[in-house]
Design a protein around this motif. Structure first.
Motif, PDB file in Angstrom:
ATOM      1  N   SER A 160       0.820  -1.221   0.000  1.00 57.96           N
ATOM      2  CA  SER A 160       0.000   0.000   0.000  1.00 57.96           C
ATOM      3  C   SER A 160       0.849   1.263   0.000  1.00 57.96           C
ATOM      4  N   ILE A 161       1.839   1.299  -0.901  1.00 56.94           N
ATOM      5  CA  ILE A 161       2.692   2.476  -1.041  1.00 56.94           C
ATOM      6  C   ILE A 161       2.969   2.736  -2.514  1.00 56.94           C
ATOM      7  N   PHE A 162       3.335   3.991  -2.815  1.00 56.60           N
ATOM      8  CA  PHE A 162       3.817   4.325  -4.145  1.00 56.60           C
ATOM      9  C   PHE A 162       5.257   3.853  -4.260  1.00 56.60           C
ATOM     10  N   THR A 163       5.599   3.256  -5.391  1.00 60.51           N
ATOM     11  CA  THR A 163       6.970   2.818  -5.623  1.00 60.51           C
ATOM     12  C   THR A 163       7.440   3.304  -6.985  1.00 60.51           C
ATOM     13  N   SER A 164       8.746   3.421  -7.120  1.00 64.20           N
ATOM     14  CA  SER A 164       9.323   3.824  -8.396  1.00 64.20           C
ATOM     15  C   SER A 164       9.396   2.609  -9.317  1.00 64.20           C
ATOM     16  N   PRO A 165       9.656   2.813 -10.601  1.00 58.91           N
ATOM     17  CA  PRO A 165       9.769   1.678 -11.523  1.00 58.91           C
ATOM     18  C   PRO A 165      10.934   0.748 -11.196  1.00 58.91           C
ATOM     19  N   THR A 166      11.939   1.233 -10.473  1.00 63.34           N
ATOM     20  CA  THR A 166      13.073   0.381 -10.131  1.00 63.34           C
ATOM     21  C   THR A 166      12.838  -0.444  -8.869  1.00 63.34           C
ATOM     22  N   ALA A 167      11.757  -0.164  -8.156  1.00 62.69           N
ATOM     23  CA  ALA A 167      11.454  -0.917  -6.931  1.00 62.69           C
ATOM     24  C   ALA A 167      10.649  -2.167  -7.285  1.00 62.69           C
ATOM     25  N   ARG A 168      10.886  -3.219  -6.546  1.00 58.94           N
ATOM     26  CA  ARG A 168      10.168  -4.482  -6.732  1.00 58.94           C
ATOM     27  C   ARG A 168       9.710  -4.994  -5.381  1.00 58.94           C
TER      28      ARG A 168
ATOM     29  N   VAL B  67      14.074  -0.842  -3.026  1.00 53.07           N
ATOM     30  CA  VAL B  67      14.560   0.164  -3.967  1.00 53.07           C
ATOM     31  C   VAL B  67      15.729  -0.419  -4.764  1.00 53.07           C
ATOM     32  N   ARG B  68      15.694  -0.219  -6.065  1.00 50.67           N
ATOM     33  CA  ARG B  68      16.729  -0.729  -6.983  1.00 50.67           C
ATOM     34  C   ARG B  68      17.016  -2.201  -6.731  1.00 50.67           C
ATOM     35  N   SER B  69      15.984  -2.961  -6.775  1.00 51.73           N
ATOM     36  CA  SER B  69      16.062  -4.386  -6.453  1.00 51.73           C
ATOM     37  C   SER B  69      16.877  -5.159  -7.481  1.00 51.73           C
ATOM     38  N   ARG B  70      17.769  -6.005  -6.982  1.00 50.51           N
ATOM     39  CA  ARG B  70      18.484  -6.969  -7.817  1.00 50.51           C
ATOM     40  C   ARG B  70      17.935  -8.360  -7.549  1.00 50.51           C
ATOM     41  N   GLY B  71      16.861  -8.421  -6.785  1.00 51.38           N
ATOM     42  CA  GLY B  71      16.182  -9.687  -6.553  1.00 51.38           C
ATOM     43  C   GLY B  71      16.513 -10.299  -5.202  1.00 51.38           C
ATOM     44  N   HIS B  72      15.772 -11.343  -4.880  1.00 55.51           N
ATOM     45  CA  HIS B  72      16.007 -12.082  -3.639  1.00 55.51           C
ATOM     46  C   HIS B  72      16.984 -13.211  -3.946  1.00 55.51           C
ATOM     47  N   TRP B  73      18.088 -13.242  -3.232  1.00 55.67           N
ATOM     48  CA  TRP B  73      19.102 -14.271  -3.412  1.00 55.67           C
ATOM     49  C   TRP B  73      18.890 -15.312  -2.328  1.00 55.67           C
ATOM     50  N   SER B  74      18.255 -16.402  -2.683  1.00 55.75           N
ATOM     51  CA  SER B  74      17.937 -17.445  -1.699  1.00 55.75           C
ATOM     52  C   SER B  74      19.192 -18.060  -1.098  1.00 55.75           C
ATOM     53  N   ALA B  75      20.264 -18.170  -1.868  1.00 56.40           N
ATOM     54  CA  ALA B  75      21.512 -18.739  -1.347  1.00 56.40           C
ATOM     55  C   ALA B  75      22.094 -17.873  -0.239  1.00 56.40           C
ATOM     56  N   MET B  76      21.806 -16.577  -0.270  1.00 55.79           N
ATOM     57  CA  MET B  76      22.306 -15.656   0.760  1.00 55.79           C
ATOM     58  C   MET B  76      21.253 -15.369   1.823  1.00 55.79           C
ATOM     59  N   CYS B  77      20.031 -15.818   1.588  1.00 53.35           N
ATOM     60  CA  CYS B  77      18.901 -15.554   2.502  1.00 53.35           C
ATOM     61  C   CYS B  77      18.650 -14.061   2.671  1.00 53.35           C
TER      62      CYS B  77
ATOM     63  N   LYS C 172      19.858   4.597   4.641  1.00 49.99           N
ATOM     64  CA  LYS C 172      18.446   4.576   4.291  1.00 49.99           C
ATOM     65  C   LYS C 172      18.300   4.990   2.823  1.00 49.99           C
ATOM     66  N   PRO C 173      17.350   4.382   2.106  1.00 51.52           N
ATOM     67  CA  PRO C 173      17.149   4.809   0.720  1.00 51.52           C
ATOM     68  C   PRO C 173      16.540   6.211   0.687  1.00 51.52           C
ATOM     69  N   ASN C 174      16.957   7.026  -0.278  1.00 52.82           N
ATOM     70  CA  ASN C 174      16.358   8.337  -0.430  1.00 52.82           C
ATOM     71  C   ASN C 174      15.780   8.465  -1.831  1.00 52.82           C
ATOM     72  N   ILE C 175      15.160   9.583  -2.101  1.00 56.35           N
ATOM     73  CA  ILE C 175      14.458   9.757  -3.374  1.00 56.35           C
ATOM     74  C   ILE C 175      15.413   9.704  -4.558  1.00 56.35           C
ATOM     75  N   ALA C 176      16.677  10.085  -4.367  1.00 57.61           N
ATOM     76  CA  ALA C 176      17.659  10.029  -5.465  1.00 57.61           C
ATOM     77  C   ALA C 176      18.008   8.601  -5.842  1.00 57.61           C
ATOM     78  N   ASP C 177      17.852   7.665  -4.917  1.00 57.80           N
ATOM     79  CA  ASP C 177      18.165   6.269  -5.194  1.00 57.80           C
ATOM     80  C   ASP C 177      17.099   5.601  -6.057  1.00 57.80           C
ATOM     81  N   MET C 178      15.940   6.166  -6.115  1.00 53.20           N
ATOM     82  CA  MET C 178      14.842   5.533  -6.826  1.00 53.20           C
ATOM     83  C   MET C 178      14.975   5.787  -8.292  1.00 53.20           C
TER      84      MET C 178
END
Length: 199
Positions: free
Chosen positions: A68-76, A86-96, A193-199
């Protein structure tokens, strides 16, 4: 004299192996202990049902229905961690853990030092191969080298193909600190912390 030279060479190899192993392990620990950069969830629930129709045509920002939040196109949204990253590279299950804007640097460091460690142990193992255990060690080093090199290649391709350019992407990942320290896990100038420039 020849025996002393061999002992010195072995102790030198052991020192390098330990340094590379320490850098790899430290990168791994920093990767899994630093929060990846999840967006904060609202304290009250918000109904975005009317806005979602208008956003799809007018803006690149989207609404995550789970958070229930607004997210940028780079967020997943990560269903495993239950958060928008923010700027997701995905969930790495091997690293948990998820890899995002705040810990992406440590993933690249882990892959880099893992490749260095595997390459060095493979070269030393091939040079000193005398028994079956050395051959097994070489086989394990080669297999880990190939796997880590593949993932490092994918991260390098991600950086080189970024829309914002290589330099800007590297600054987002590693921060504005001294470039000599970019590959060492003991230094981090990236915000906590992520900021608006990171999005």
């Amino acid at each position: 004299v020849n025996n002393e030279g061999k002992e010195l060479e072995l102790s030198l190899h052991a020192s390098f192996v330990n340094v590379f192993l320490l850098l790899t392990a430290t990168s791994f620990l920093r990767l899994i202990t630093i929060r990846p950069g999840f967006l904060p969830k609202p304290t009250i629930s918000v109904d975005f049902s009317d806005l979602t129709k208008d956003l799809s045509t007018k803006s690149s920002w989207v609404v995550c229905k789970s958070c229930s939040i607004f997210t940028s196109p780079t967020a997943r949204h990560c269903t495993t961690c239950n958060g928008c990253l923010v700027r997701s590279r995905g969930h790495w299950s091997a690293m948990c853990t998820c890899v995002g804007v705040l810990n992406h640097k440590f993933l690249i460091q882990l892959l880099f030092w893992g490749v260095v460690f595997s390459t060095y142990t493979l070269c030393v193992g091939l040079k000193l191969t005398t028994n079956c255990a050395s051959v097994i060690c070489c086989g394990l080093s080669l297999s880990s080298l190939l796997i880590l090199a593949y993932f490092l290649y994918k991260e390098v391709m991600f950086v080189t193909r970024a829309e914002e350019g290589v330099h800007v992407t590297l600054l987002r990942i590693f921060g504005r600190g001294n470039k000599l320290f970019w590959l060492f896990p003991c230094s981090s100038s990236v915000s906590s912390k992520p900021n608006i420039a990171d999005m």
